[in-house]
Write a protein that holds these residues in place. Structure first.
Motif, short mmCIF file in Angstrom:
data_model
loop_
_atom_site.label_atom_id
_atom_site.label_comp_id
_atom_site.label_asym_id
_atom_site.label_seq_id
_atom_site.Cartn_x
_atom_site.Cartn_y
_atom_site.Cartn_z
N ALA A 18 15.45 107.90 74.00
CA ALA A 18 16.76 108.55 73.93
C ALA A 18 16.75 109.81 74.77
CB ALA A 18 17.13 108.88 72.49
N VAL A 19 17.91 110.12 75.33
CA VAL A 19 18.10 111.40 76.03
C VAL A 19 19.40 112.01 75.55
CG1 VAL A 19 16.89 110.57 78.09
CG2 VAL A 19 19.37 110.48 78.02
N GLU A 20 19.45 113.32 75.56
CA GLU A 20 20.65 114.06 75.17
C GLU A 20 21.09 114.91 76.36
OE1 GLU A 20 22.11 117.29 71.76
OE2 GLU A 20 20.26 116.15 71.49
N LEU A 21 22.33 114.71 76.77
CA LEU A 21 22.89 115.46 77.89
C LEU A 21 23.89 116.48 77.39
CD1 LEU A 21 23.56 112.70 80.59
CD2 LEU A 21 21.47 114.03 80.19
N GLY A 22 23.79 117.70 77.95
CA GLY A 22 24.76 118.74 77.63
C GLY A 22 25.82 118.83 78.70
N GLY A 23 26.57 119.92 78.68
CA GLY A 23 27.68 120.09 79.61
C GLY A 23 27.21 120.51 80.99
N GLY A 24 28.19 120.75 81.85
CA GLY A 24 27.91 121.17 83.22
C GLY A 24 28.11 120.05 84.21
N ASN A 25 28.10 120.42 85.46
CA ASN A 25 28.26 119.45 86.55
C ASN A 25 27.22 119.76 87.63
OD1 ASN A 25 29.20 117.42 88.16
ND2 ASN A 25 30.89 118.59 89.01
N PRO A 26 26.09 119.03 87.67
CA PRO A 26 25.78 117.86 86.85
C PRO A 26 25.42 118.26 85.42
CG PRO A 26 23.90 118.41 88.21
CD PRO A 26 25.01 119.33 88.63
N PRO A 27 25.46 117.30 84.48
CA PRO A 27 25.11 117.61 83.10
C PRO A 27 23.64 117.99 82.97
CG PRO A 27 25.39 115.25 83.38
CD PRO A 27 25.85 115.89 84.65
#
Length: 352
Positions: A18-27
């Motif tokens: 599993a991976v967890e991505l937060g906000g931003g560009n790129p995340p």
């Protein structure tokens, strides 16, 4: 308000990841973890023992420190059928409601035993009639239910189910595939797993072709074990370059591995040739490779030798901003096996 994180969950034949991505560009990639599965819990990409997989998922959540419990799941095995089909034009809502009545002839399973979805590829006219060309996806319902059962046992909440090849395009595919190549063309993305290999050809992020092969790194391990008289676990270790007392030499192991890999590469090449033969004017300009099975020494070089396109390793961590406390070596080991989970965590339209 900051964007909530998204968790992509990849239930493979040898591990749950599993991976967890937060906000931003790129995340930002804020969490990632992997837990090994016992043999037989998942076979050929299908959950066989939801209880054991559920326990592994509980350990995964504890080990990874994931805060949320909502997850996006992926499917990609022999119980999934992907076809490009043409249907009379309808508004999307009406098409979705009537899909089961229109596609039985295109899939090898009863529609009431399938989970159906589609992507619109384009519109065209046929005998003064407006038509839609769609990429139809049909997943066997029992297979999906076993997957969801395992997730439920870990008290996780599935909020999405995606086709693994689609997720791979988001994680390692190029948004402007082929534009910078000396030989322009579509881009093929290949993920070599243990039991299953997913192949997807896309043009600028739009999927044109999917093939799911029932083979992968485990086939190489099994061949080494059989030909050199080793147990499977020992064969896996020497395949990765470990020097074990009494084990065959690396040269012998590598020779056997490359013999099996050669047949596998021919399967990949045949799949790509089938695509270009079926789609007028289509050509593949680049091949991006990921997955644990792609780590086999000499595998990428063999692909480059046998398939006349540019072959490169796919970089899922180039799509996100990794914030993991890992060494460069550990990041390099993790990146190929996390590509699917990264793609599942990226929302549709949110890749490169």
């Amino acid at each position: 308000m900051p964007r909530r994180t998204r968790i992509g969950l990849d239930i493979g034949s040898t591990s749950v990841r599993a991976v967890e991505l937060g906000g931003g560009n790129p995340p930002s990639l804020v969490r990632a973890a992997q837990v090994a599965l016992p043999v037989g819990a998942v076979e050929n990409g299908e959950v066989r023992n939801p209880e054991i997989v559920g326990e592994a998922l509980k350990e995964l959540w504890s080990r990874g420190g994931f805060k949320g419990r909502q997850v996006v799941l992926g499917v990609g095995n022999q119980r999934v059928v992907v076809r490009e089909v043409a249907l009379p034009w309808l508004p999307e809502k009406e098409l979705r409601e009537s899909l089961g009545f229109q596609v039985q002839e295109f899939i090898p399973m009863p529609v009431d035993e399938a989970v159906l979805d589609f992507d619109v590829l384009g519109e065209f006219e046929q005998e003064d009639r407006k038509m839609l060309r769609i990429l139809l996806v049909a997943a066997q319902k029992g297979m999906v239910e076993a997957l969801v059962d395992a997730v439920d046992r870990a008290k996780l909440v599935p909020i999405g189910l995606d086709l693994i090849p689609f997720a791979l395009v988001r994680s390692i595919g190029s948004a402007e595939a082929g534009m910078e190549l000396e030989t322009p063309g579509d881009e093929a993305v290949i993920d070599v797993g243990s039991d299953v290999t997913n192949i997807c050809v896309h043009a600028d992020g739009i999927t044109r072709f999917v093939r799911i092969l029932p083979s992968g790194g485990k086939d190489v391990t099994s061949t080494i074990a059989r030909d050199l008289g080793l147990e499977d676990d020992v064969a896996e270790r020497v395949k990765k370059g470990e020097e074990l007392e009494g084990a065959p030499s690396f040269d012998d192991v590598h020779r056997v591995a490359m013999t099996r890999a050669s047949a596998f590469v021919d399967e990949v090449r045949s799949s790509l040739e089938f695509y270009t033969a079926q789609v007028p004017g289509a050509r593949v300009g680049r091949l991006l490779v990921t997955g644990g099975g792609s780590k086999l020494e000499g595998f990428l070089e063999m692909l480059q030798e046998r398939i006349p396109v540019r072959v490169e390793r796919g970089h899922a961590f180039g799509t996100v901003r990794p914030q993991l406390k890992l060494s460069d070596a550990a990041m390099g080991e993790a990146e190929p096996v996390l590509a699917t989970a990264v793609g599942l965590a990226i929302p549709e339209g949110g890749g490169k």
